[in-house]
Design a protein around this motif. Structure first.
Motif, PDB file in Angstrom:
ATOM      1  N   PRO A 248       0.808  -1.227   0.000  1.00  0.00           N
ATOM      2  CA  PRO A 248       0.000   0.000   0.000  1.00  0.00           C
ATOM      3  C   PRO A 248       0.838   1.274   0.000  1.00  0.00           C
ATOM      4  CG  PRO A 248       0.073  -0.874   2.211  1.00  0.00           C
ATOM      5  CD  PRO A 248       0.817  -1.858   1.343  1.00  0.00           C
ATOM      6  N   PHE A 249       2.141   1.145  -0.179  1.00  0.00           N
ATOM      7  CA  PHE A 249       3.034   2.301  -0.228  1.00  0.00           C
ATOM      8  C   PHE A 249       3.964   2.132  -1.428  1.00  0.00           C
ATOM      9  CE2 PHE A 249       4.525  -0.896   2.781  1.00  0.00           C
ATOM     10  CZ  PHE A 249       5.794  -1.191   2.301  1.00  0.00           C
ATOM     11  N   ARG A 250       4.624   3.210  -1.820  1.00  0.00           N
ATOM     12  CA  ARG A 250       5.454   3.196  -3.023  1.00  0.00           C
ATOM     13  C   ARG A 250       6.805   3.856  -2.762  1.00  0.00           C
ATOM     14  NH1 ARG A 250       2.241   0.222  -4.089  1.00  0.00           N
ATOM     15  NH2 ARG A 250       0.807   0.020  -5.851  1.00  0.00           N
ATOM     16  N   PRO A 251       7.857   3.375  -3.406  1.00  0.00           N
ATOM     17  CA  PRO A 251       9.121   4.109  -3.381  1.00  0.00           C
ATOM     18  C   PRO A 251       9.002   5.349  -4.267  1.00  0.00           C
ATOM     19  CG  PRO A 251       9.286   2.254  -4.880  1.00  0.00           C
ATOM     20  CD  PRO A 251       7.937   2.141  -4.210  1.00  0.00           C
ATOM     21  N   THR A 252       9.902   6.289  -4.076  1.00  0.00           N
ATOM     22  CA  THR A 252       9.904   7.478  -4.923  1.00  0.00           C
ATOM     23  C   THR A 252      10.215   7.105  -6.367  1.00  0.00           C
ATOM     24  OG1 THR A 252      10.741   8.717  -3.021  1.00  0.00           O
ATOM     25  CG2 THR A 252      10.823   9.820  -5.161  1.00  0.00           C
ATOM     26  N   ARG A 253      11.172   6.186  -6.533  1.00  0.00           N
ATOM     27  CA  ARG A 253      11.552   5.718  -7.865  1.00  0.00           C
ATOM     28  C   ARG A 253      11.799   4.214  -7.825  1.00  0.00           C
ATOM     29  NH1 ARG A 253      15.642  10.027 -10.795  1.00  0.00           N
ATOM     30  NH2 ARG A 253      14.810  11.945  -9.893  1.00  0.00           N
ATOM     31  N   VAL A 254      11.652   3.586  -8.967  1.00  0.00           N
ATOM     32  CA  VAL A 254      12.031   2.179  -9.144  1.00  0.00           C
ATOM     33  C   VAL A 254      13.052   2.134 -10.268  1.00  0.00           C
ATOM     34  CG1 VAL A 254      11.275  -0.157  -9.707  1.00  0.00           C
ATOM     35  CG2 VAL A 254       9.755   1.365  -8.407  1.00  0.00           C
ATOM     36  N   MET A 255      14.186   1.480 -10.026  1.00  0.00           N
ATOM     37  CA  MET A 255      15.238   1.380 -11.033  1.00  0.00           C
ATOM     38  C   MET A 255      15.729  -0.056 -11.108  1.00  0.00           C
ATOM     39  SD  MET A 255      17.423   4.885 -10.531  1.00  0.00           S
ATOM     40  CE  MET A 255      16.746   6.423 -11.173  1.00  0.00           C
ATOM     41  N   ASP A 256      16.264  -0.408 -12.267  1.00  0.00           N
ATOM     42  CA  ASP A 256      16.696  -1.784 -12.469  1.00  0.00           C
ATOM     43  C   ASP A 256      17.831  -2.173 -11.539  1.00  0.00           C
ATOM     44  OD1 ASP A 256      14.813  -2.338 -14.419  1.00  0.00           O
ATOM     45  OD2 ASP A 256      16.115  -1.712 -16.065  1.00  0.00           O
ATOM     46  N   SER A 257      18.803  -1.281 -11.354  1.00  0.00           N
ATOM     47  CA  SER A 257      19.958  -1.618 -10.520  1.00  0.00           C
ATOM     48  C   SER A 257      20.661  -0.356 -10.054  1.00  0.00           C
ATOM     49  CB  SER A 257      20.952  -2.493 -11.289  1.00  0.00           C
ATOM     50  OG  SER A 257      21.683  -1.715 -12.218  1.00  0.00           O
ATOM     51  N   ILE A 258      21.653  -0.531  -9.194  1.00  0.00           N
ATOM     52  CA  ILE A 258      22.435   0.587  -8.676  1.00  0.00           C
ATOM     53  C   ILE A 258      23.169   1.312  -9.796  1.00  0.00           C
ATOM     54  CG2 ILE A 258      24.494  -0.799  -8.181  1.00  0.00           C
ATOM     55  CD1 ILE A 258      23.055   2.012  -5.965  1.00  0.00           C
ATOM     56  N   ALA A 259      23.456   0.622 -10.892  1.00  0.00           N
ATOM     57  CA  ALA A 259      24.134   1.269 -12.022  1.00  0.00           C
ATOM     58  C   ALA A 259      23.306   2.434 -12.567  1.00  0.00           C
ATOM     59  CB  ALA A 259      24.402   0.247 -13.121  1.00  0.00           C
TER      60      ALA A 259
END
Length: 279
Positions: A248-259
């Motif tokens: 029920p909550f979300r991260p600010t961003r979603v990215m594939d990897s630390i790269a």
């Protein structure tokens, strides 16, 4: 109102920077970028087995170079929390005793914080992660908690990873003690936002301009949200893209990897004071 630019960074270790002691692509470059731009940062881990020095050596062996003081563990956060509690309870005097189940990372942190180790009427029973859980130690912990010792655990993770499969971790053993005593532990590590706040204080950073990077929605991201940080979920660890919608909550961003995060370190420059006021 516009969000304040990011000047400080917190990042989880396993699943973000390393996987089974091997660096994830982009991890070394990310740490190098933080150091190049002189960004305050800490690498966080719920693992209480290892000391800062041990973890630095393990990261260095995987190709990630950073100083010891850039690492923050649940063991260090636990020792700091208990020291503050003992000082408050004893009018500013450090007089605390502990019975500990755990490894060197936890015992050394508590020792350096000034605690006395005892198995007779301790103030706290402190449970951390270990690969050699002792039935006798667990039995002693149950009896001490029954007799009034306050129950603390470094983190709630029920299992930990290994090449052979999951291993029972702190949360699983804590559940055993709780079932026997009826007493729930106070968990210091993630997802408790206390872990984040102690990390922020360590690098003198503010939640409003700090980003947390993690691979787990149920620990890293939720604790970041509750501590007032923005967050990036990377998909190289526990939480996969298809699982995000379950929460029920979300991260600010979603990215594939630390790269994918590396370019942001240079772009998100901390603003001047007058620019902050203008926002």
């Amino acid at each position: 109102m516009n969000a304040r630019p990011i000047g400080s960074w917190l990042t989880d270790m396993d699943g973000v920077l390393v996987h089974e002691q091997h660096a994830i692509d982009g991890a070394a470059e990310f740490i190098a970028a933080l150091q190049h731009y002189d960004r305050p940062y800490l690498v966080l881990t719920n693992n209480s087995i290892y000391s800062r020095r041990d973890l630095r050596a393990r990261l260095n062996a995987s190709g990630i170079t950073l100083p010891e003081d850039r690492i923050w563990t649940s063991a260090l956060a636990t020792a700091q929390f208990l020291a503050e509690q003992s000082l408050a309870a004893n009018a500013g005097s450090m007089r605390g005793s502990v019975f500990v189940i755990g490894e060197f990372g936890l015992t050394s942190a508590l020792h350096e914080a000034g605690f006395v180790f005892t198995d007779r009427d301790p103030d706290f029973v402190v449970l951390g992660e270990t690969r050699t859980y002792s039935f006798n130690q667990i039995t002693q912990a149950i009896r001490l908690v029954d007799n009034g010792a306050r129950f603390i655990a470094t983190n709630p993770d029920a299992t930990g990873p290994s090449q052979e499969g999951p291993l029972p971790a702190t949360g699983a053993v804590a559940a055993l003690i709780t079932r026997a005593t009826g007493v729930e532990p106070y968990y210091v590590g993630k997802p408790n936002p206390l872990m984040m706040r102690s990390a922020l204080n360590t690098i003198d950073a503010h939640s409003e301009n700090t980003m947390m990077i993690g691979d787990r929605m149920d620990t890293d991201i939720i604790s970041a949200i509750e501590a007032g940080l923005r967050s990036i979920l990377v998909l190289t660890g526990s939480t996969k893209a298809g699982q995000i919608e379950r929460y029920p909550f979300r991260p600010t961003r979603v990215m594939d990897s630390i790269a994918d995060v590396v370019p942001l370190v240079g772009e998100l420059l901390p603003p001047e004071t007058d620019e902050l006021d203008a926002n």
